[in-house]
Write an enzyme that holds these catalytic residues in place. Structure first.
Site, PDB file in Angstrom:
ATOM      1  CB  SER A  21     -18.200   4.897   4.385  1.00 37.60           C
ATOM      2  OG  SER A  21     -17.492   6.115   4.337  1.00 37.60           O
ATOM      3  CE  LYS A  70      -9.634  10.055   0.988  1.00 36.90           C
ATOM      4  NZ  LYS A  70     -10.104  11.319   1.574  1.00 36.90           N
ATOM      5  CG  ASP A 106     -12.747  14.208   0.692  1.00 39.32           C
ATOM      6  OD1 ASP A 106     -13.743  13.661   1.193  1.00 39.32           O
ATOM      7  OD2 ASP A 106     -11.621  13.669   0.657  1.00 39.32           O
ATOM      8  N   GLY A 131      -2.750  23.195   8.018  1.00 37.29           N
ATOM      9  CA  GLY A 131      -2.431  21.886   7.444  1.00 37.29           C
ATOM     10  C   GLY A 131      -2.260  21.963   5.951  1.00 37.29           C
ATOM     11  N   GLY A 133      -1.958  18.735   4.051  1.00 38.57           N
ATOM     12  CA  GLY A 133      -2.006  17.343   3.609  1.00 38.57           C
ATOM     13  C   GLY A 133      -3.077  17.150   2.546  1.00 38.57           C
ATOM     14  CG  ASN A 155       1.696  21.907   7.000  1.00 36.92           C
ATOM     15  OD1 ASN A 155       0.848  21.450   7.763  1.00 36.92           O
ATOM     16  ND2 ASN A 155       2.558  21.140   6.344  1.00 36.92           N
ATOM     17  NE  ARG A 156       4.587  18.557  11.787  1.00 33.01           N
ATOM     18  CZ  ARG A 156       4.271  17.349  12.175  1.00 33.01           C
ATOM     19  NH1 ARG A 156       4.264  17.057  13.462  1.00 33.01           N
ATOM     20  NH2 ARG A 156       3.951  16.416  11.305  1.00 33.01           N
ATOM     21  N   GLY A 246     -16.835  18.651  11.796  1.00 33.79           N
ATOM     22  CA  GLY A 246     -16.469  18.013  10.530  1.00 33.79           C
ATOM     23  C   GLY A 246     -17.351  16.853  10.096  1.00 33.79           C
TER      24      GLY A 246
HETATM   25  P1  NAP Z   1      -2.365  14.048   5.945  1.00 35.49           P
HETATM   26  O1  NAP Z   1      -2.298  14.123   4.457  1.00 35.49           O
HETATM   27  O2  NAP Z   1      -1.552  13.020   6.649  1.00 35.49           O
HETATM   28  O3  NAP Z   1      -1.960  15.510   6.515  1.00 35.49           O
HETATM   29  C1  NAP Z   1      -1.857  15.723   7.894  1.00 35.49           C
HETATM   30  C2  NAP Z   1      -1.630  17.213   8.191  1.00 35.49           C
HETATM   31  O4  NAP Z   1      -1.620  17.355   9.621  1.00 35.49           O
HETATM   32  C3  NAP Z   1      -0.315  17.759   7.665  1.00 35.49           C
HETATM   33  O5  NAP Z   1      -0.468  19.107   7.327  1.00 35.49           O
HETATM   34  C4  NAP Z   1       0.587  17.624   8.902  1.00 35.49           C
HETATM   35  O6  NAP Z   1       1.671  18.537   8.935  1.00 35.49           O
HETATM   36  C5  NAP Z   1      -0.378  17.967  10.012  1.00 35.49           C
HETATM   37  N1  NAP Z   1       0.039  17.421  11.300  1.00 35.49           N
HETATM   38  C6  NAP Z   1      -0.008  16.131  11.710  1.00 35.49           C
HETATM   39  N2  NAP Z   1       0.465  16.014  12.957  1.00 35.49           N
HETATM   40  C7  NAP Z   1       0.832  17.271  13.363  1.00 35.49           C
HETATM   41  C8  NAP Z   1       1.399  17.810  14.548  1.00 35.49           C
HETATM   42  N3  NAP Z   1       1.684  17.035  15.602  1.00 35.49           N
HETATM   43  N4  NAP Z   1       1.633  19.133  14.601  1.00 35.49           N
HETATM   44  C9  NAP Z   1       1.342  19.936  13.553  1.00 35.49           C
HETATM   45  N5  NAP Z   1       0.803  19.487  12.393  1.00 35.49           N
HETATM   46  C10 NAP Z   1       0.567  18.163  12.297  1.00 35.49           C
HETATM   47  O7  NAP Z   1      -3.854  13.828   6.428  1.00 35.49           O
HETATM   48  P2  NAP Z   1      -5.197  14.296   5.687  1.00 35.49           P
HETATM   49  O8  NAP Z   1      -5.617  13.253   4.729  1.00 35.49           O
HETATM   50  O9  NAP Z   1      -4.987  15.669   5.187  1.00 35.49           O
HETATM   51  O10 NAP Z   1      -6.263  14.257   6.884  1.00 35.49           O
HETATM   52  C11 NAP Z   1      -6.183  15.184   7.957  1.00 35.49           C
HETATM   53  C12 NAP Z   1      -7.348  14.975   8.906  1.00 35.49           C
HETATM   54  O11 NAP Z   1      -8.570  15.280   8.232  1.00 35.49           O
HETATM   55  C13 NAP Z   1      -7.509  13.535   9.407  1.00 35.49           C
HETATM   56  O12 NAP Z   1      -7.766  13.609  10.792  1.00 35.49           O
HETATM   57  C14 NAP Z   1      -8.723  13.011   8.663  1.00 35.49           C
HETATM   58  O13 NAP Z   1      -9.441  12.054   9.415  1.00 35.49           O
HETATM   59  C15 NAP Z   1      -9.547  14.280   8.488  1.00 35.49           C
HETATM   60  N6  NAP Z   1     -10.468  14.218   7.339  1.00 35.49           N
HETATM   61  C16 NAP Z   1     -11.785  14.447   7.561  1.00 35.49           C
HETATM   62  C17 NAP Z   1     -12.670  14.395   6.507  1.00 35.49           C
HETATM   63  C18 NAP Z   1     -14.145  14.605   6.739  1.00 35.49           C
HETATM   64  O14 NAP Z   1     -14.945  14.150   5.910  1.00 35.49           O
HETATM   65  N7  NAP Z   1     -14.540  15.302   7.786  1.00 35.49           N
HETATM   66  C19 NAP Z   1     -12.211  14.128   5.191  1.00 35.49           C
HETATM   67  C20 NAP Z   1     -10.834  13.925   4.994  1.00 35.49           C
HETATM   68  C21 NAP Z   1      -9.968  13.974   6.090  1.00 35.49           C
HETATM   69  P3  NAP Z   1       3.095  18.183   8.262  1.00 35.49           P
HETATM   70  O15 NAP Z   1       2.927  18.425   6.782  1.00 35.49           O
HETATM   71  O16 NAP Z   1       4.038  19.129   8.901  1.00 35.49           O
HETATM   72  O17 NAP Z   1       3.391  16.746   8.585  1.00 35.49           O
END
Ligand code: NAP
Length: 289
Positions: A21, A70, A106, A131, A133, A155-156, A246
């Site tokens: 950022s 957040k 977002d 996913g 999250g 989702n897992r 992304g």
């Molecule tokens: P989060 O709230 O921690 O959620 C993570 C998700 O990934 C959950 O659904 C989790 O499943 C799943 N997951 C993690 N490890 C896994 C595995 N080994 N096998 C299967 N599923 C798995 O994270 P978030 O905030 O949603 O962010 C997710 C990703 O998006 C990050 O990499 C972040 O950098 C990216 N992101 C990008 C942007 C952008 O501007 N491009 C914006 C925001 C986020 P469970 O529920 O089963 O644990």
């Protein structure tokens, strides 16, 4: 603006050193000749509430909020925009009439990225979101806003997908990874929001979401942008499917904050994208097919 005190904004998170950022906002400050500043601030989780309550006295006009703050920002603000309320998280802070306001950009960033690189994406058919999250919530909000009536969350941890389906209501369904094959067969949009695919985490098929099972017209996007071309995107591109990385989501979500703090609506340009991609090297390889 020219004769006023320079505006200061920030991005806070923990850790924060990896954040792109500052590069994005400082590029715009230079481009528009604005004498402001935008700095990264590492805020420990137990300091977050105090940090948000002292923004004004620190001389900060607002800023961005990233992992893991957040939800703390959501709780700390005095008012929220509709997107933040629906998503349950705040990623942008600003002041209005002396009140601290929290917004979430977002969803807007996600949709703007697809608008730029996959025109017609809203007409592609059912959406499948991998996913459940925080980022998935923003994606689902964007999909609903853009008219998707069949959104499938896989989702897992199925309970988290069910929670999201309940939160967002009609047209949203929750499924275990075992249902993927069937769900993919008529999906028009596949969105990966899981951390799988991130540099060093996971392999080619996020929860075995094999893009070979998708219809030929499907669009595949991954909100993970390090690496820029995730294994899922690479597999989809090899099959000739439309893919969108992304990075554009990150660039576009930054626009509203910059406009609020510095008074100019900035453009997301190829030059900006190239600069961030160069900064990501050697993990990055440019791709938006
Ligand atoms: P989060 O709230 O921690 O959620 C993570 C998700 O990934 C959950 O659904 C989790 O499943 C799943 N997951 C993690 N490890 C896994 C595995 N080994 N096998 C299967 N599923 C798995 O994270 P978030 O905030 O949603 O962010 C997710 C990703 O998006 C990050 O990499 C972040 O950098 C990216 N992101 C990008 C942007 C952008 O501007 N491009 C914006 C925001 C986020 P469970 O529920 O089963 O644990």
């Amino acid at each position: 603006m020219a004769d006023s005190v320079p505006v200061s904004a920030f991005v806070c998170g923990h850790p924060i050193a990896h954040s792109r950022s500052p590069k994005i906002h400082n590029h715009w400050l230079r481009q528009y000749g604005i004498a402001g500043s935008y700095v990264p601030i590492d805020v420990l989780p137990h300091d977050a509430a105090t940090f948000f309550s002292t923004l004004r006295s620190q001389g900060l006009a607002g800023g961005n909020v990233t992992i893991p703050h957040k939800e703390a920002a959501f709780a700390a603000v005095e008012r929220r925009d509709e997107a933040a309320d629906l998503i349950g998280a705040v990623n942008t802070l600003w002041f209005e009439d002396d009140l601290l306001i929290g917004g979430n950009t977002d969803a807007l960033g996600f949709a703007a990225n697809l608008d730029e690189f996959a025109s017609g994406w809203t007409q592609s058919g059912p959406a499948l979101v991998l996913g459940a999250g925080g980022a998935a919530r923003a994606v689902i909000h964007a999909l609903k806003q853009r008219g998707f009536r069949d959104i499938r969350i896989v989702n897992r941890t199925v309970a988290r997908a069910v929670e999201l389906a309940d939160r967002f209501g009609m047209g949203i369904s929750a499924h275990p990874p075992a249902a993927l094959r069937e769900l993919l067969s008529d999906a028009g949009l596949l969105v990966n929001t899981t951390a799988l695919g991130m540099a060093g985490k996971g392999d080619a098929d996020a929860m075995a979401a094999n893009p070979e099972m998708l219809p030929r017209h499907a669009v595949v996007t991954d909100i993970v942008y390090v690496p820029l071309e995730t294994p899922l995107l690479a597999a989809a591109r090899a099959l000739g499917l439309k893919t969108v990385d992304g990075l554009g989501m990150l660039l576009h979500q930054a626009v509203p904050g910059f406009e609020r703090w510095f008074g100019v609506r900035p453009n997301v340009t190829r030059e900006l994208r190239d600069m961030i991609v160069a900064d990501m090297a050697p993990t990055a390889s440019v791709r938006s097919s």
